[in-house]
Write an enzyme that holds these catalytic residues in place. Sequence first.
Site, PDB file in Angstrom:
ATOM      1  N   THR A  83      79.399  75.090  20.571  1.00  0.00           N
ATOM      2  CA  THR A  83      80.051  76.405  20.676  1.00  0.00           C
ATOM      3  C   THR A  83      79.263  77.480  19.938  1.00  0.00           C
ATOM      4  OG1 THR A  83      82.186  75.352  20.748  1.00  0.00           O
ATOM      5  CG2 THR A  83      82.158  77.612  19.931  1.00  0.00           C
ATOM      6  N   ARG A 100      92.337  70.188  28.965  1.00  0.00           N
ATOM      7  CA  ARG A 100      92.141  70.195  27.503  1.00  0.00           C
ATOM      8  C   ARG A 100      91.635  71.565  27.001  1.00  0.00           C
ATOM      9  NH1 ARG A 100      87.608  71.032  23.779  1.00  0.00           N
ATOM     10  NH2 ARG A 100      88.020  69.789  21.948  1.00  0.00           N
ATOM     11  N   VAL A 101      92.206  72.002  25.906  1.00  0.00           N
ATOM     12  CA  VAL A 101      91.746  73.221  25.237  1.00  0.00           C
ATOM     13  C   VAL A 101      91.388  72.845  23.806  1.00  0.00           C
ATOM     14  CG1 VAL A 101      92.475  75.485  24.361  1.00  0.00           C
ATOM     15  CG2 VAL A 101      93.136  74.770  26.671  1.00  0.00           C
ATOM     16  N   GLY A 102      90.255  73.317  23.334  1.00  0.00           N
ATOM     17  CA  GLY A 102      89.823  72.973  21.973  1.00  0.00           C
ATOM     18  C   GLY A 102      90.222  74.031  20.957  1.00  0.00           C
ATOM     19  N   ASP A 103      89.488  74.046  19.864  1.00  0.00           N
ATOM     20  CA  ASP A 103      89.791  74.977  18.774  1.00  0.00           C
ATOM     21  C   ASP A 103      89.240  76.386  19.011  1.00  0.00           C
ATOM     22  OD1 ASP A 103      87.162  73.878  18.608  1.00  0.00           O
ATOM     23  OD2 ASP A 103      86.954  74.749  16.613  1.00  0.00           O
ATOM     24  N   VAL A 126      84.112  68.908  16.974  1.00  0.00           N
ATOM     25  CA  VAL A 126      85.282  68.338  17.659  1.00  0.00           C
ATOM     26  C   VAL A 126      86.535  69.165  17.333  1.00  0.00           C
ATOM     27  CG1 VAL A 126      86.720  66.282  17.910  1.00  0.00           C
ATOM     28  CG2 VAL A 126      84.240  66.064  17.702  1.00  0.00           C
ATOM     29  N   GLY A 127      86.942  69.943  18.322  1.00  0.00           N
ATOM     30  CA  GLY A 127      87.985  70.951  18.122  1.00  0.00           C
ATOM     31  C   GLY A 127      89.307  70.405  17.651  1.00  0.00           C
TER      32      GLY A 127
END
Length: 331
Positions: A191, A219-222, A244-245
């Site tokens: 990112t 899926r949605v991360g941080d 890793v979110g």
Amino acid sequence: MQRRKFLKKSGLTTAGLMSASVLASCKTENKPEKAATPTPPAIKPIAICTWNFMNATAKAWEVLNKGGNSLDAVEQGVMIEEADVTNETVGKGGRPDRDGNVTLDACIMDKDGNCGSVVYLQNIVHPISVARKVMEETPHIILAGKGAEQFAYEQGFKKEDLFTESTRKQYEEWKKTSKYETTINIENHDTIGMLAIDEKGDIAGACTTSGMAYKVAGRVGDSPIIGAGLYVDNEVGGATATGVGEEVIRTVGSFLIVELMRQGKSPQEACEEGVKRIMKKNEGRKDFQIGFLAINKQGETGGYCVHPGFTYREYSEKGHENRQVESFYKG
Ligand code: ASP
């Protein structure tokens, strides 16, 4: 002023007339003059970002150097990576989820605590600019999926296929085994999180990603979550995250780091504490990478990660630096 002189000047001739308070004031006047408070050094513009995204920080610096504001700097900076098809972790050319959808997450935050975010956005090259529109043109903070895409078209963004020949080929290859695992520092997660301070001393941040490659659809991360992947408080500083979110969300990592700076920690110390908190919740597990990056109001920066290999870019009047974050978690 001496006592006798004072009595003469004030017309008081007998000591009996002098009250305790007058004596006290004489005492005060006899004190040596207080040293003037030193003026804090002027704030200098600076842009920093996660990983080795040289062109992005150079762009942000170009904006700042012309007297532009930090919000424009971070937006235009990360847009460079969103448009770069050779970067397979952000924007166009980002790797897809396991069902073959390229879905993008991004958020942006300004000096006044305004923020905007898009999650699971498809077919749009610049999610960061859509996030900014959410912030500026709607009463909301997060728009998701089809709604976010529809909003983007209404705002004039163009529909575009985000796959490239390379990512399509890789995806076809991946489908042969369909194996999903997070691998430390390999390019399935990189990112771009960017923080900038402009000449007025105002801080803004942006964060944009295609998320974990071959993630479960939906899926949605941080990265688009305010407080997790990015947080800015103009009184204190800003922080952003990569890696890793899920782990960053669990500790609300970027918010935590800004709050630690508010309590007096340096950006470096705050990032170290952020990583330690995550590792405490993952005892015995070291198969994932997290990198935190932070800046404080004075323009000091810091970064820390679980494993060696995390780098960050800094661009200020000192020039362009690439910092390898040597200090990583030792357990
Ligand atoms: N933090 C991103 C996510 O979990 C991935 C990354 O930083 O590479 O979606």
